[in-house]
Motif scaffolding. Structure first.
Motif, PDB file in Angstrom:
ATOM      1  N   THR A  51       0.816  -1.216   0.000  1.00 48.73           N
ATOM      2  CA  THR A  51       0.000   0.000   0.000  1.00 48.73           C
ATOM      3  C   THR A  51       0.849   1.266   0.000  1.00 48.73           C
ATOM      4  O   THR A  51       0.465   2.279  -0.596  1.00 48.73           O
ATOM      5  N   GLN A  52       1.989   1.251   0.679  1.00 50.09           N
ATOM      6  CA  GLN A  52       2.912   2.389   0.730  1.00 50.09           C
ATOM      7  C   GLN A  52       2.190   3.697   1.102  1.00 50.09           C
ATOM      8  O   GLN A  52       2.366   4.740   0.447  1.00 50.09           O
ATOM      9  N   ARG A  53       1.416   3.648   2.150  1.00 51.02           N
ATOM     10  CA  ARG A  53       0.694   4.847   2.603  1.00 51.02           C
ATOM     11  C   ARG A  53       1.646   5.783   3.352  1.00 51.02           C
ATOM     12  O   ARG A  53       2.414   5.349   4.203  1.00 51.02           O
ATOM     13  N   THR A  54       1.574   7.047   3.053  1.00 51.48           N
ATOM     14  CA  THR A  54       2.436   8.039   3.689  1.00 51.48           C
ATOM     15  C   THR A  54       2.010   8.269   5.134  1.00 51.48           C
ATOM     16  O   THR A  54       0.831   8.437   5.427  1.00 51.48           O
ATOM     17  N   ARG A  55       2.975   8.289   6.030  1.00 57.25           N
ATOM     18  CA  ARG A  55       2.676   8.466   7.448  1.00 57.25           C
ATOM     19  C   ARG A  55       2.192   9.902   7.729  1.00 57.25           C
ATOM     20  O   ARG A  55       2.541  10.844   7.000  1.00 57.25           O
ATOM     21  N   PRO A  56       1.436  10.066   8.810  1.00 59.73           N
ATOM     22  CA  PRO A  56       0.878  11.393   9.130  1.00 59.73           C
ATOM     23  C   PRO A  56       1.931  12.476   9.333  1.00 59.73           C
ATOM     24  O   PRO A  56       1.735  13.629   8.917  1.00 59.73           O
ATOM     25  N   TYR A  57       3.049  12.140   9.972  1.00 61.30           N
ATOM     26  CA  TYR A  57       4.025  13.178  10.304  1.00 61.30           C
ATOM     27  C   TYR A  57       4.660  13.817   9.067  1.00 61.30           C
ATOM     28  O   TYR A  57       5.236  14.906   9.137  1.00 61.30           O
ATOM     29  N   VAL A  58       4.562  13.124   7.932  1.00 63.80           N
ATOM     30  CA  VAL A  58       5.132  13.683   6.708  1.00 63.80           C
ATOM     31  C   VAL A  58       4.386  14.959   6.306  1.00 63.80           C
ATOM     32  O   VAL A  58       4.952  15.857   5.675  1.00 63.80           O
ATOM     33  N   TYR A  59       3.130  15.069   6.693  1.00 66.39           N
ATOM     34  CA  TYR A  59       2.326  16.252   6.382  1.00 66.39           C
ATOM     35  C   TYR A  59       2.605  17.400   7.350  1.00 66.39           C
ATOM     36  O   TYR A  59       2.150  18.519   7.125  1.00 66.39           O
ATOM     37  N   ASN A  60       3.323  17.111   8.422  1.00 68.02           N
ATOM     38  CA  ASN A  60       3.561  18.114   9.467  1.00 68.02           C
ATOM     39  C   ASN A  60       4.829  18.909   9.150  1.00 68.02           C
ATOM     40  O   ASN A  60       5.929  18.353   9.120  1.00 68.02           O
ATOM     41  N   PRO A  61       4.708  20.229   8.948  1.00 72.77           N
ATOM     42  CA  PRO A  61       5.888  21.035   8.604  1.00 72.77           C
ATOM     43  C   PRO A  61       6.891  21.164   9.747  1.00 72.77           C
ATOM     44  O   PRO A  61       8.037  21.584   9.517  1.00 72.77           O
ATOM     45  N   LEU A  62       6.496  20.807  10.964  1.00 74.65           N
ATOM     46  CA  LEU A  62       7.401  20.917  12.112  1.00 74.65           C
ATOM     47  C   LEU A  62       8.375  19.742  12.209  1.00 74.65           C
ATOM     48  O   LEU A  62       9.339  19.792  12.972  1.00 74.65           O
ATOM     49  N   VAL A  63       8.130  18.702  11.430  1.00 76.70           N
ATOM     50  CA  VAL A  63       8.971  17.498  11.487  1.00 76.70           C
ATOM     51  C   VAL A  63      10.186  17.696  10.587  1.00 76.70           C
ATOM     52  O   VAL A  63      10.066  18.176   9.448  1.00 76.70           O
ATOM     53  N   PRO A  64      11.389  17.327  11.065  1.00 73.75           N
ATOM     54  CA  PRO A  64      12.610  17.477  10.246  1.00 73.75           C
ATOM     55  C   PRO A  64      12.495  16.735   8.915  1.00 73.75           C
ATOM     56  O   PRO A  64      11.908  15.650   8.828  1.00 73.75           O
ATOM     57  N   LEU A  65      13.095  17.296   7.889  1.00 69.15           N
ATOM     58  CA  LEU A  65      12.997  16.727   6.545  1.00 69.15           C
ATOM     59  C   LEU A  65      13.647  15.352   6.454  1.00 69.15           C
ATOM     60  O   LEU A  65      13.155  14.473   5.731  1.00 69.15           O
ATOM     61  N   ASP A  66      14.753  15.156   7.157  1.00 70.08           N
ATOM     62  CA  ASP A  66      15.433  13.864   7.066  1.00 70.08           C
ATOM     63  C   ASP A  66      14.559  12.717   7.564  1.00 70.08           C
ATOM     64  O   ASP A  66      14.689  11.581   7.104  1.00 70.08           O
ATOM     65  N   GLU A  67      13.651  13.004   8.497  1.00 69.83           N
ATOM     66  CA  GLU A  67      12.707  11.980   8.965  1.00 69.83           C
ATOM     67  C   GLU A  67      11.742  11.597   7.840  1.00 69.83           C
ATOM     68  O   GLU A  67      11.403  10.430   7.671  1.00 69.83           O
ATOM     69  N   LYS A  68      11.332  12.576   7.093  1.00 67.83           N
ATOM     70  CA  LYS A  68      10.364  12.339   6.022  1.00 67.83           C
ATOM     71  C   LYS A  68      10.982  11.617   4.825  1.00 67.83           C
ATOM     72  O   LYS A  68      10.274  10.943   4.066  1.00 67.83           O
ATOM     73  N   LEU A  69      12.272  11.785   4.648  1.00 66.63           N
ATOM     74  CA  LEU A  69      12.944  11.172   3.505  1.00 66.63           C
ATOM     75  C   LEU A  69      13.300   9.701   3.731  1.00 66.63           C
ATOM     76  O   LEU A  69      13.778   9.027   2.820  1.00 66.63           O
ATOM     77  N   ASP A  70      13.055   9.214   4.927  1.00 66.14           N
ATOM     78  CA  ASP A  70      13.336   7.804   5.222  1.00 66.14           C
ATOM     79  C   ASP A  70      12.301   6.905   4.542  1.00 66.14           C
ATOM     80  O   ASP A  70      11.133   7.265   4.399  1.00 66.14           O
ATOM     81  N   ARG A  71      12.737   5.728   4.130  1.00 63.73           N
ATOM     82  CA  ARG A  71      11.854   4.784   3.441  1.00 63.73           C
ATOM     83  C   ARG A  71      10.628   4.412   4.290  1.00 63.73           C
ATOM     84  O   ARG A  71       9.532   4.189   3.765  1.00 63.73           O
ATOM     85  N   THR A  72      10.808   4.344   5.595  1.00 58.02           N
ATOM     86  CA  THR A  72       9.699   3.936   6.474  1.00 58.02           C
ATOM     87  C   THR A  72       8.573   4.960   6.530  1.00 58.02           C
ATOM     88  O   THR A  72       7.486   4.656   7.022  1.00 58.02           O
ATOM     89  N   SER A  73       8.805   6.164   6.027  1.00 54.95           N
ATOM     90  CA  SER A  73       7.739   7.176   6.039  1.00 54.95           C
ATOM     91  C   SER A  73       6.610   6.820   5.074  1.00 54.95           C
ATOM     92  O   SER A  73       5.544   7.450   5.087  1.00 54.95           O
ATOM     93  N   ARG A  74       6.819   5.780   4.271  1.00 58.65           N
ATOM     94  CA  ARG A  74       5.778   5.324   3.338  1.00 58.65           C
ATOM     95  C   ARG A  74       5.215   3.962   3.766  1.00 58.65           C
ATOM     96  O   ARG A  74       4.734   3.196   2.932  1.00 58.65           O
ATOM     97  N   GLN A  75       5.263   3.696   5.056  1.00 58.98           N
ATOM     98  CA  GLN A  75       4.768   2.407   5.570  1.00 58.98           C
ATOM     99  C   GLN A  75       3.798   2.627   6.732  1.00 58.98           C
ATOM    100  O   GLN A  75       4.005   2.145   7.833  1.00 58.98           O
ATOM    101  N   SER A  76       2.729   3.319   6.444  1.00 56.58           N
ATOM    102  CA  SER A  76       1.780   3.663   7.501  1.00 56.58           C
ATOM    103  C   SER A  76       0.688   2.618   7.701  1.00 56.58           C
ATOM    104  O   SER A  76       0.308   2.329   8.832  1.00 56.58           O
ATOM    105  N   PHE A  77       0.170   2.057   6.614  1.00 56.55           N
ATOM    106  CA  PHE A  77      -0.973   1.135   6.725  1.00 56.55           C
ATOM    107  C   PHE A  77      -0.526  -0.321   6.548  1.00 56.55           C
ATOM    108  O   PHE A  77       0.054  -0.682   5.515  1.00 56.55           O
TER     109      PHE A  77
END
Length: 289
Positions: free
Chosen positions: A153-179
């Motif tokens: 499914t590769q669903r994007t995690r909620p924190y990726v939508y949050n501008p307060l979260v560091p970019l390097d966290e969002k660029l990790d492969r696990t950020s697409r493993q929400s569901f």
């Protein structure tokens, strides 16, 4: 005188010979009750199938996970909270590293409760091999299927939508493993498995509600912390809780001995003899808790 004695002896001897000899053969039936120690039964073919299915799905999930492409900076910038359903949208405002750590603590606590129940109670501890095999099957199937679905499914995690979260966290492969949530899956699978095993070993125990409330409470705390951490949407957690509960309930149910169908396996009939008497011995294994 000698002739007289001989005549008397011959008379007695004839009487002894004509007396019929009676042999009394004693037959009896002895019934013994064997108190079985386990409400579960392992079968080699079934266990190989379950363990194999779990291993295959888990291996497939690893391969699929490695094939996931991380989000690019442009893809992250184009994300819009408005595209998320109203039920899940609030999760995109959450982010907490401490909540993430506490979710791990709650999950470990749920697994620890399972260990306390399994090792702390003698009837279960004596049957530890069977319970351990069942639990390994539960974890393999739960994680194998959950991780496979997550990688597909590769669903994007909620924190990726949050501008307060560091970019390097969002660029990790696990950020697409929400569901769906692996923590919720494991926590609820363990909680339901533990409670069901306790219920089957102690069907009349007054502590059953305590075990259910305690384990499900820890599992619920695990899911709540994942939400607060911004790692999962409510639908991720609900799906994980439902699927984990299904596996945690299904594995013990699949291994539970059916009283009617397994009667022949628990009824032992055999002849016996002690040299003076013969008989039939029957032993019926029943459950007593």
């Amino acid at each position: 005188m000698i002739e007289t004695i001989q005549r008397v002896w011959k008379g007695i001897h004839r009487k002894i010979l004509v007396v019929p000899t009676v042999y009394i053969i004693h037959y009896s039936v002895s019934i013994g009750i064997c108190l079985a120690q386990s409400p579960y039964q392992l079968r080699t073919g079934r266990e190989i199938g379950l363990l194999g299915a779990g291993a295959v799905t888990l291996g497939a999930s690893v391969a699929l996970t490695n094939a996931i492409d991380p989000l690019t900076t442009a893809e992250i910038a184009s994300l819009n909270r408005g595209d998320i359903s109203s039920f899940d949208r609030n999760a995109t405002f959450h982010w907490s590293t401490s909540a993430d750590k506490w979710s791990d603590v709650a999950l470990v606590g749920t697994i620890g409760a399972a260990g306390v129940v399994s090792l702390g109670l003698q009837p279960i501890r004596q049957d530890f091999k069977t319970v351990a095999v069942m639990y390994v099957e539960t974890l393999l199937l739960a994680n194998g299927i959950e991780r496979t679905v997550k990688s597909v499914t590769q669903r994007t995690r909620p924190y990726v939508y949050n501008p307060l979260v560091p970019l390097d966290e969002k660029l990790d492969r696990t950020s697409r493993q929400s569901f769906f949530s692996g923590h919720a899956t494991n926590a609820f699978a363990t909680a339901v498995f533990t409670s069901e095993v306790f219920r089957h070993y102690f069907p009349h125990s007054k502590l059953k509600p305590v075990v259910w409330v305690g384990t499900l409470g820890l599992a619920s705390a695990t899911a709540l912390f994942r939400y607060e951490a911004g790692l999962h949407y409510p639908t991720d957690l609900l799906a994980g809780a439902a699927f984990g509960s299904l596996v945690g309930w299904g594995i013990p149910k699949l291994h539970q001995i059916k009283k009617g169908s397994d009667l022949g396996k628990r009824l032992d009939v055999q002849p016996w003899s002690n040299g003076m008497a013969n008989g039939i011995y029957m032993r019926l294994a029943v459950f007593s808790r």
